[in-house]
Design a protein around this motif. Sequence first.
Motif, PDB file in Angstrom:
ATOM      1  N   ARG A 709       0.825  -1.205   0.000  1.00 28.74           N
ATOM      2  CA  ARG A 709       0.000   0.000   0.000  1.00 28.74           C
ATOM      3  C   ARG A 709       0.863   1.260   0.000  1.00 28.74           C
ATOM      4  O   ARG A 709       1.866   1.330   0.728  1.00 28.74           O
ATOM      5  N   LYS A 710       0.460   2.246  -0.804  1.00 32.91           N
ATOM      6  CA  LYS A 710       1.185   3.513  -0.891  1.00 32.91           C
ATOM      7  C   LYS A 710       0.397   4.632  -0.211  1.00 32.91           C
ATOM      8  O   LYS A 710      -0.819   4.719  -0.306  1.00 32.91           O
ATOM      9  N   THR A 711       1.142   5.510   0.464  1.00 31.33           N
ATOM     10  CA  THR A 711       0.584   6.753   0.975  1.00 31.33           C
ATOM     11  C   THR A 711       1.546   7.876   0.617  1.00 31.33           C
ATOM     12  O   THR A 711       2.769   7.731   0.786  1.00 31.33           O
ATOM     13  N   PHE A 712       1.012   8.942   0.083  1.00 31.37           N
ATOM     14  CA  PHE A 712       1.817  10.101  -0.293  1.00 31.37           C
ATOM     15  C   PHE A 712       2.983   9.733  -1.207  1.00 31.37           C
ATOM     16  O   PHE A 712       4.122  10.178  -1.033  1.00 31.37           O
ATOM     17  N   GLY A 713       2.665   8.882  -2.171  1.00 30.35           N
ATOM     18  CA  GLY A 713       3.642   8.551  -3.194  1.00 30.35           C
ATOM     19  C   GLY A 713       4.660   7.498  -2.819  1.00 30.35           C
ATOM     20  O   GLY A 713       5.531   7.152  -3.627  1.00 30.35           O
ATOM     21  N   MET A 714       4.580   6.939  -1.623  1.00 35.89           N
ATOM     22  CA  MET A 714       5.538   5.923  -1.194  1.00 35.89           C
ATOM     23  C   MET A 714       4.792   4.753  -0.562  1.00 35.89           C
ATOM     24  O   MET A 714       3.707   4.934   0.009  1.00 35.89           O
ATOM     25  N   PHE A 715       5.401   3.566  -0.675  1.00 38.09           N
ATOM     26  CA  PHE A 715       4.865   2.448   0.082  1.00 38.09           C
ATOM     27  C   PHE A 715       4.981   2.755   1.567  1.00 38.09           C
ATOM     28  O   PHE A 715       5.934   3.435   2.010  1.00 38.09           O
TER      29      PHE A 715
END
Length: 827
Positions: A709-715
């Motif tokens: 899962r990614k948040t703010f462009g990062m895993f």
Amino acid sequence: MGSSTGDLVTRGQSAHLFDHDALFRYAADNVSGFPTNPSQFTVSQFGHGQSNPTFLIEVGVGSGTSSLKRYVLRKKPPGKLLQSAHAVDREFQVLKALGEHTQVPVPKVFCLCTDPTVIGTAFYIMEFMEGRIFIDPKLPNVAPGRRSAIYRATAKALASLHSAEVDVIGLDKYGRRANYCRRQIDRWFKQYLASTSEGKPERNQKMFELVDWLRKSIPAEDSTGATSGLVHGDFRIDNLVFHPSEDRVIGILDWELSTLGNQMCDVAYSCMHYIVNVQLDKEHVSEGLEITGLPEGILSMPEFLLEYCSALGKPWPAANWKFYVAFSLFRAASIYTGVFNRWLMGNASAGERARNTGVQANELVECALGYIARENVLPAHPPSVKRDVSPSYESLVDTSGRFVPNRKVLELRQRLIKFMETHIYPMEKEFSKLAQSDLRWTVHPEEERLKEEAKRQGLWNLFIPVDSAARARRELASIENKHDLSGRSFDQLFGEGLTNLEYGYLCEIMGRSVWAPQVFNCGAPDTGNMEVILRYGNKEQISEWLIPLLEGKIRSGFAMTEPQVASSDATNIECSIRRQGDSYVINGTKWWTSGAMDPRCRVLILMGKTDFNAPKHKQQSMILVDMRTPGIHVKRPLTVFGLDDAPHGHAEISFENVIVPANNILLGEGRGFEIAQGRLGPGRLHHCMRLIGAAERGMELMAQRALSRKTFGMFIAQHGSFVSDLAKLRVELEGTRLLVLEAADHLDKFGNKKARGILAMAKVAAPNMALKVLDTAIQVHGAAGVSSDTVLAHLWATARTLRIADGPDEVHLGTIGKLELQRASKL
């Protein structure tokens, strides 16, 4: 480097062509998950191997190679075959048994078709294993250090195969164990004679000489069955699939010749490349590695044998080694004669590569006679090998590198993990679905089937301590016949005779799923109740209640907590148990009686007061209460954070003039506290053990989520704060595990009373650690974490409950602090 499994395909031989459309239709109907509307469907034949034709099935479910699903088909050759040869149904049987019930590395099988009208012969379909196959045992283009690792992995794979308990996994009728070599000599000589019956190929008279020597030299151990077990029949390095990048075996292939028999024949056959070098594309047999020299890093034959013998604790085989090698060469010669016969008829699986097998068969006979003539073939004693890790230590480390106390526990742990992966995890959603439906107070039929499977695999009643089992065996000896128990069934009731420490390594695995413990008959409160009767019950109580509980035919509840008093101080309880002639009359209300909602619950252990005027800790007694007794009213199921834990449940129950036979009292009046302390020590520890497993499940799910899962462009896994939190949780989990295992060791060595301090520490530490892990896992999952779509919410609710159940944290902290002050006062 080894060949990739997918690179070993070749153009299909004309003799082995079949109807691909018929195969597709059959696979679509009989293989779970098989694409029914593929974008492509291709079948290619594997070129490696000389026996049952084997094919790669590739099914496209989209565009690109990443969308390919791969399967392997293995079938009988077409045409006239020798009797009993090419039995793909037996291959399927052994692969299914090993795959479902052991840790032996084998491919998963999907379906068996014995109807020859589908594609012309019987066949089965199994999973495709992406990995490496080493065709050449010299391992060219492999670094020396990795060569030794590959050979050690080969020896361990063979040891794993030979450790399979055939009586447990349903293969007890797979063959006859005694006199294996005698039967095999007769069988292969008969096959040889059949293959040469029409002079094609010509019979070799030296084969008769070899057979005569073998029949006269069969080791005594063969007739006794001392070396018997599951035999692969064609175990060699090129029948193994290694992990794509790691030097470990992930699959053992080609089980056509498997049976029950003398396992030393497997060992000798796996060493053939040390004696001879046989390659289909070469005209002649050449010398093996013993003569030509060992490439750097490859184990010598004695070193390889030492690896195998150390892994299984088997004796050094020098005394009979000459026979086993000569037998292997004889059998190979018979097989190659059969291959050459099929080549002459045009249906050999290896095609034109089999044209040399006739000459090679005769040369193998010569090699066997030459080996027999040698004076020394193996050192009298095993070599002394300097290694970084001793074999005895290696054999006690599981696949994750974690130490376990002995091989018995290691093997049970491996079987348990396999059972969880094969049977429990896939059923969790189904169990949960029923538990949330209008039928939630019923038992899923699959649970009962899994219980029978757990019994069959020897994973039943593992919690029973060896000392409790010994007492119950003595008590039960006189009443065994009354219950029509066979010797094996009788023994099976008492688990594996484990210590609390040993059980800790297994209970943890069960704790990874809320549904698992009851499948193995190791769930609370049954375990505590069974142990109470095991330790304190008389013959009548054991006969009436313990045996059905041990058999898993009924379940039980523990009735102590009361709604109107603080039951963490058990002296507060008010439920009365009053003597009236030959009976006791019970009046009172209990709640949080776990297990009482289960439709299989037949008995409660109830704690109440028999004498309100006795000394404070002598007022209480425990008594067995039949749930069907008049006056028992289940008022309601209680919920834990909204979960009613159906069908197990937690009940509020009223007892109104419930009349119970006087002989149902446990140990005697006023002995309730004494029993409670004996019960709660192991019971509390079992909860802690399961919490370690729950935390491990949380760590696993959390890490998988963070990597996907990614948040703010990062895993999520790329965020530094998460990595730091994950590391801290791992440190705390490992520390808690060691504390729990040490508490188990203290319980074994010193008993409940002397171990109470460290038991209290474990009881405080385990729930709090698990809550931290599970809370973070829920946070990483977001909204899904608090839903019923994952097991996390249920595991969290259970862990939170255990800060109260079996004594709240405050009580245990008080015990720990008082003991610490007592120690200080003695300094």
